[in-house]
Design an enzyme around this catalytic site. Structure first.
Site, short mmCIF file in Angstrom:
data_model
loop_
_atom_site.label_atom_id
_atom_site.label_comp_id
_atom_site.label_asym_id
_atom_site.label_seq_id
_atom_site.Cartn_x
_atom_site.Cartn_y
_atom_site.Cartn_z
N LYS B 96 0.88 -1.17 0.00
CA LYS B 96 0.00 0.00 0.00
C LYS B 96 0.91 1.22 0.00
O LYS B 96 1.58 1.51 0.99
CB LYS B 96 -0.90 0.00 1.24
CG LYS B 96 -1.73 1.26 1.38
CD LYS B 96 -2.55 1.25 2.66
CE LYS B 96 -3.07 2.65 2.94
NZ LYS B 96 -3.82 2.73 4.21
N GLY B 157 -8.42 8.87 9.36
CA GLY B 157 -8.80 8.94 10.75
C GLY B 157 -9.91 9.93 11.08
O GLY B 157 -10.28 10.07 12.24
N ALA B 183 -9.48 5.30 3.62
CA ALA B 183 -9.37 6.45 4.53
C ALA B 183 -10.62 7.31 4.55
O ALA B 183 -11.21 7.60 3.52
CB ALA B 183 -8.17 7.33 4.18
N GLY B 184 -10.98 7.71 5.77
CA GLY B 184 -12.04 8.68 5.95
C GLY B 184 -13.42 8.10 6.19
O GLY B 184 -14.36 8.83 6.48
N ASN B 205 -9.81 1.15 9.13
CA ASN B 205 -9.06 0.86 10.34
C ASN B 205 -9.68 1.57 11.54
O ASN B 205 -10.36 0.98 12.37
CB ASN B 205 -7.59 1.23 10.18
CG ASN B 205 -6.70 0.67 11.30
OD1 ASN B 205 -5.52 0.47 11.12
ND2 ASN B 205 -7.25 0.37 12.46
N THR B 206 -9.53 2.91 11.56
CA THR B 206 -9.98 3.66 12.73
C THR B 206 -11.46 3.46 13.01
O THR B 206 -11.87 3.36 14.17
CB THR B 206 -9.69 5.16 12.50
OG1 THR B 206 -8.34 5.32 12.09
CG2 THR B 206 -9.92 5.95 13.78
#
Lengths: 65, 260
Positions: B96, B157, B183-184, B205-206
């Site tokens: 990645k 995040g 992301a996001g 992830n987050t």
């Protein structure tokens, strides 16, 4: 001679190889190494010799996103 | 299908920030992702992060392919070296590509990432570039050989969902390669929405790790991604400006001409 391993100073015999640096640092596998920002394949540790002021990075797996 | 490999799931899951290794394991087992993202850090550092031998042992038992990242890299040279180290440690050609151009937003360096992506591809990596929704950038990444790309929905995040739906939907229309939103994403509805637009997968992830109950959110995201994909394939209706009765009007009792 003095080098840095992960930004900390280490004293090694003149002309020491990466293998000797790994032993001095006490690295635990699995890890990978870069010397002065250049990747060094593990098969070349014994034949890659260090110089005064070299910067060694020893990295390990961590969590990532 | 990414770089000729068919994956069973459209969810990719990050391994950072979980309350404990046990919770990470539970989230992985319930969501069954196609990839687990992982990273590299200095061996003596990282005591606030899951890392080292214990982390390696955990990863090894999960039996999910690794997707190492180059998180934290600010120059193409750092990316190049980190990718090679990751390939050796994780024994995988997948990478990645993260090349950060701005520390405040963690926005990718759109001006330099194409060059290093090309270098990695030439060296045999399967490059999944974390990029913005910029159409020209994404097209260049495809032109140089990226068989999939990963545009952001919002900064890493933030959990804000797609901030630029117009550009993302346009990107989906213009490029045919697999595209994963990276992301996001904050909520399952965010993931479902981008899947409804035709994106091919979501990297989280987050949104899972920082949930009050990560395992439950992992399960919810799995369902949302599947629902969004089915909605895309099913062809959701086009919104209308005015009401239109769903119940047949013909034969309505008591109805007569001249009613208001």
């Amino acid at each position: 001679m003095e080098i840095t391993i992960n930004q900390k100073p280490f004293k090694l015999p003149q002309g020491a190889s990466i293998n000797e640096a790994i032993e001095a640092f006490g690295a635990q596998p699995p890890f990978a190494i870069a010397l002065n920002l250049t990747f060094v394949h593990r098969q070349r540790y014994g034949e890659t010799f260090l110089s005064q002021g070299d910067a060694l990075e020893i990295v390990q797996p961590v969590a990532g996103g | 299908m990414l770089y000729g490999t068919l994956f069973p799931s459209r969810l990719l899951l990050g391994t950072a920030q979980y309350p404990s290794p046990v919770v990470l394991r539970q989230a992985v087992e319930i969501s069954e992702p196609s990839f687990l993202t992982v990273s590299l850090r200095r061996q003596a550092a990282g005591h606030n992060e899951i890392g080292g031998q214990a982390f390696w042992d955990l990863l090894s038992t999960l039996k999910i392919p690794f997707l190492p990242n180059t998180a934290g890299c600010h120059t193409p040279e750092e990316v190049w070296t980190t990718a090679q180290m990751a390939r050796e440690v994780f024994e995988t050609p997948w990478i990645k590509l993260e090349l950060i151009g701005d520390d405040y937003t963690l926005q990718p360096d759109t001006l330099q990432m194409v060059g290093v992506a090309e270098r990695l591809l030439r060296d045999g990596f399967n490059v999944l570039p974390y990029c913005t929704e910029d159409l020209v950038l994404c097209r260049r990444l495809v032109d140089i050989g990226c068989e999939a790309i990963m545009p952001w929905a919002a900064p890493i995040g933030t959990g804000r969902g797609a901030l630029n739906p117009y550009a993302l939907r346009l990107l989906r229309e213009r490029l045919t390669v697999p595209m994963l939103i990276d992301a996001g994403i904050g909520k399952p509805s965010h993931a479902c929405e981008v899947m409804e637009w035709g994106f091919d997968g979501v990297l989280l992830n987050t949104a899972v790790a920082k949930a009050a109950d990560p395992t439950r959110l992992a399960a919810a995201f799995k369902k949302a991604i599947e629902a969004g994909r089915e909605a895309f394939l099913g062809g959701a209706m086009i919104p209308r400006e005015t009401a239109e009765a769903s119940t047949p009007v013909v034969g309505t009792p008591f109805w007569h001409h001249g009613a208001p």
